[in-house]
Motif scaffolding. Structure first.
Motif, PDB file in Angstrom:
ATOM      1  N   GLY A   1      15.672   5.833 -12.031  1.00 51.93           N
ATOM      2  CA  GLY A   1      14.289   5.480 -13.153  1.00 51.93           C
ATOM      3  C   GLY A   1      14.799   4.923 -14.719  1.00 51.93           C
ATOM      4  N   ALA A   2      15.884   4.101 -14.817  1.00 53.39           N
ATOM      5  CA  ALA A   2      15.926   3.547 -15.377  1.00 53.39           C
ATOM      6  C   ALA A   2      15.776   2.163 -15.517  1.00 53.39           C
ATOM      7  CB  ALA A   2      17.192   3.293 -16.310  1.00 53.39           C
ATOM      8  N   GLN A   3      15.496   2.006 -14.416  1.00 52.77           N
ATOM      9  CA  GLN A   3      14.646   0.240 -14.333  1.00 52.77           C
ATOM     10  C   GLN A   3      13.440   0.640 -13.983  1.00 52.77           C
ATOM     11  OE1 GLN A   3      16.610  -2.877 -13.890  1.00 52.77           O
ATOM     12  NE2 GLN A   3      17.835  -1.014 -14.837  1.00 52.77           N
ATOM     13  N   ILE A   4      13.146   1.617 -13.661  1.00 45.58           N
ATOM     14  CA  ILE A   4      11.555   1.970 -13.392  1.00 45.58           C
ATOM     15  C   ILE A   4      11.041   1.863 -14.832  1.00 45.58           C
ATOM     16  CG2 ILE A   4      10.272   3.521 -13.440  1.00 45.58           C
ATOM     17  CD1 ILE A   4      11.910   4.544 -10.360  1.00 45.58           C
ATOM     18  N   LEU A   5      11.776   2.692 -16.013  1.00 47.42           N
ATOM     19  CA  LEU A   5      11.225   2.574 -17.608  1.00 47.42           C
ATOM     20  C   LEU A   5      11.039   1.007 -17.228  1.00 47.42           C
ATOM     21  CD1 LEU A   5      12.779   5.902 -18.724  1.00 47.42           C
ATOM     22  CD2 LEU A   5      10.507   5.445 -18.358  1.00 47.42           C
ATOM     23  N   LYS A   6      12.294   0.553 -17.802  1.00 51.67           N
ATOM     24  CA  LYS A   6      12.479  -0.856 -17.940  1.00 51.67           C
ATOM     25  C   LYS A   6      11.198  -1.686 -17.724  1.00 51.67           C
ATOM     26  CE  LYS A   6      15.561  -5.647 -17.431  1.00 51.67           C
ATOM     27  NZ  LYS A   6      16.700  -5.527 -16.151  1.00 51.67           N
ATOM     28  N   LEU A   7      10.520  -1.332 -16.405  1.00 54.77           N
ATOM     29  CA  LEU A   7       9.511  -1.993 -15.524  1.00 54.77           C
ATOM     30  C   LEU A   7       8.266  -1.891 -16.106  1.00 54.77           C
ATOM     31  CD1 LEU A   7       8.928  -4.231 -13.323  1.00 54.77           C
ATOM     32  CD2 LEU A   7       8.947  -2.376 -11.318  1.00 54.77           C
ATOM     33  N   ALA A   8       7.798  -0.772 -16.414  1.00 53.07           N
ATOM     34  CA  ALA A   8       6.853   0.115 -16.998  1.00 53.07           C
ATOM     35  C   ALA A   8       6.559  -0.751 -18.342  1.00 53.07           C
ATOM     36  CB  ALA A   8       7.280   1.240 -16.584  1.00 53.07           C
TER      37      ALA A   8
ATOM     38  N   TYR B   1      17.371  -4.029 -10.946  1.00 53.59           N
ATOM     39  CA  TYR B   1      18.861  -3.668 -10.329  1.00 53.59           C
ATOM     40  C   TYR B   1      18.663  -2.676  -9.814  1.00 53.59           C
ATOM     41  CZ  TYR B   1      19.848  -7.599 -13.653  1.00 53.59           C
ATOM     42  OH  TYR B   1      20.067  -8.795 -14.342  1.00 53.59           O
ATOM     43  N   PHE B   2      18.916  -2.444  -8.581  1.00 56.12           N
ATOM     44  CA  PHE B   2      19.600  -1.250  -7.915  1.00 56.12           C
ATOM     45  C   PHE B   2      21.281  -1.288  -7.202  1.00 56.12           C
ATOM     46  CE2 PHE B   2      15.613  -3.461  -7.104  1.00 56.12           C
ATOM     47  CZ  PHE B   2      14.852  -2.376  -6.454  1.00 56.12           C
ATOM     48  N   GLU B   3      21.225   0.036  -7.002  1.00 60.99           N
ATOM     49  CA  GLU B   3      22.368   0.375  -6.427  1.00 60.99           C
ATOM     50  C   GLU B   3      23.075  -0.428  -5.181  1.00 60.99           C
ATOM     51  OE1 GLU B   3      24.594   2.648  -7.749  1.00 60.99           O
ATOM     52  OE2 GLU B   3      22.820   2.571  -9.672  1.00 60.99           O
ATOM     53  N   ARG B   4      24.542  -0.391  -4.577  1.00 60.48           N
ATOM     54  CA  ARG B   4      24.564  -0.263  -3.576  1.00 60.48           C
ATOM     55  C   ARG B   4      23.939  -0.400  -2.281  1.00 60.48           C
ATOM     56  NH1 ARG B   4      28.079  -3.632  -1.843  1.00 60.48           N
ATOM     57  NH2 ARG B   4      29.362  -4.072   0.078  1.00 60.48           N
ATOM     58  N   ASN B   5      23.495  -0.774  -1.712  1.00 58.21           N
ATOM     59  CA  ASN B   5      22.875  -0.655  -0.158  1.00 58.21           C
ATOM     60  C   ASN B   5      21.668   0.478  -0.586  1.00 58.21           C
ATOM     61  OD1 ASN B   5      24.976  -2.055   1.716  1.00 58.21           O
ATOM     62  ND2 ASN B   5      26.616  -0.038   1.181  1.00 58.21           N
ATOM     63  N   SER B   6      21.120   0.048  -1.579  1.00 55.89           N
ATOM     64  CA  SER B   6      19.448   1.137  -1.798  1.00 55.89           C
ATOM     65  C   SER B   6      18.421   0.238  -1.663  1.00 55.89           C
ATOM     66  CB  SER B   6      19.498   1.685  -2.721  1.00 55.89           C
ATOM     67  OG  SER B   6      18.605   2.745  -3.477  1.00 55.89           O
ATOM     68  N   ALA B   7      17.316   0.361  -1.926  1.00 56.33           N
ATOM     69  CA  ALA B   7      16.211   0.166  -1.967  1.00 56.33           C
ATOM     70  C   ALA B   7      15.279   1.289  -3.277  1.00 56.33           C
ATOM     71  CB  ALA B   7      14.903  -0.439  -0.937  1.00 56.33           C
ATOM     72  N   ARG B   8      16.012   1.517  -3.498  1.00 57.17           N
ATOM     73  CA  ARG B   8      15.156   2.898  -4.404  1.00 57.17           C
ATOM     74  C   ARG B   8      15.148   2.664  -5.282  1.00 57.17           C
ATOM     75  NH1 ARG B   8      17.304   7.401  -6.385  1.00 57.17           N
ATOM     76  NH2 ARG B   8      15.841   8.838  -7.366  1.00 57.17           N
ATOM     77  N   LEU B   9      14.675   2.054  -6.538  1.00 59.83           N
ATOM     78  CA  LEU B   9      14.534   1.784  -8.057  1.00 59.83           C
ATOM     79  C   LEU B   9      15.207   3.095  -8.795  1.00 59.83           C
ATOM     80  CD1 LEU B   9      11.082  -0.275  -8.961  1.00 59.83           C
ATOM     81  CD2 LEU B   9      13.029  -0.632  -9.906  1.00 59.83           C
TER      82      LEU B   9
END
Length: 147
Positions: A44-51, A34-42
Motif C-alpha cells: 500500500g505505501a508503494q502504491i501511494l508513492k507511485l500515485a 519496492y516489494f516484499e520478498r517472493n511477492s509481486a504484490r505492490l
C-alpha cells in the motif's frame, strides 16, 4: 526574373533557421517501488508513492516513453518470473493511474551482486521506472515546465 525577385530569393535561401540549442528531450524522471520478498504484490505505501509520482508527472504534457524494469533477488522463488510479474504489476498500475498512450518498454532481470556495490535486499526487490518527457518539435529551447 527581375532583380528585386532575385534578391528576395537569395535572401530567403540564405536565411538559416536556428538549430535546437538544447536537448531534444527533458531529463528522465525516475522512481523505484519496492516489494516484499517472493511477492509481486505492490504494498500500500508503494502504491501511494507511485500515485504521488504520477500526479507529479502530469506537469509534462509530452511523454516520449516509459521504461519499467522489474528486478528480483537470485535467492527468491522463480526470480525471473517474479521480476517479470513485478514489472507487469507496476505497468498496469501506471496505466490505471492514467499514464496511457505512451510507449512502454518493459523488462525484467535478476539482480547480480557487484563486489564493489552491495545493495540491501529490500532495495533489490524493486521495479525501476523512468519517464522520458519530450518537448514540442523535439526541441527544448525556451520550453518551461510548471506554473
Amino acid at each position: 526574373m527581375n532583380s528585386k525577385s532575385l534578391l528576395l530569393a537569395l535572401c530567403l535561401l540564405s536565411f538559416n533557421a536556428p538549430a535546437c540549442e538544447t536537448s531534444q528531450n527533458l531529463p528522465g524522471q525516475n522512481i523505484d517501488v519496492y516489494f516484499e520478498r517472493n511477492s509481486a504484490r505492490l504494498p500500500g505505501a508503494q502504491i501511494l508513492k507511485l500515485a504521488d509520482w504520477v500526479i507529479e508527472m502530469r506537469k509534462f504534457p509530452i511523454k516520449e516513453v516509459m521504461s519499467v524494469g522489474g528486478v528480483a533477488e537470485q535467492s527468491e522463488r522463480k526470480p525471473f518470473i517474479l521480476a517479470s510479474q513485478r514489472a507487469d504489476a507496476v505497468r498496469a498500475m501506471l496505466m490505471q493511474f492514467g499514464l496511457t498512450g505512451i510507449p512502454y518498454g518493459v523488462r525484467s532481470g535478476i539482480y547480480k551482486q557487484s563486489p564493489y556495490l552491495r545493495e540491501p535486499p529490500e532495495k533489490v526487490r524493486r521495479v525501476e521506472i523512468m519517464l522520458v518527457p519530450g518537448c514540442p518539435n523535439n526541441c527544448c529551447d525556451g520550453y518551461m515546465i510548471g506554473p
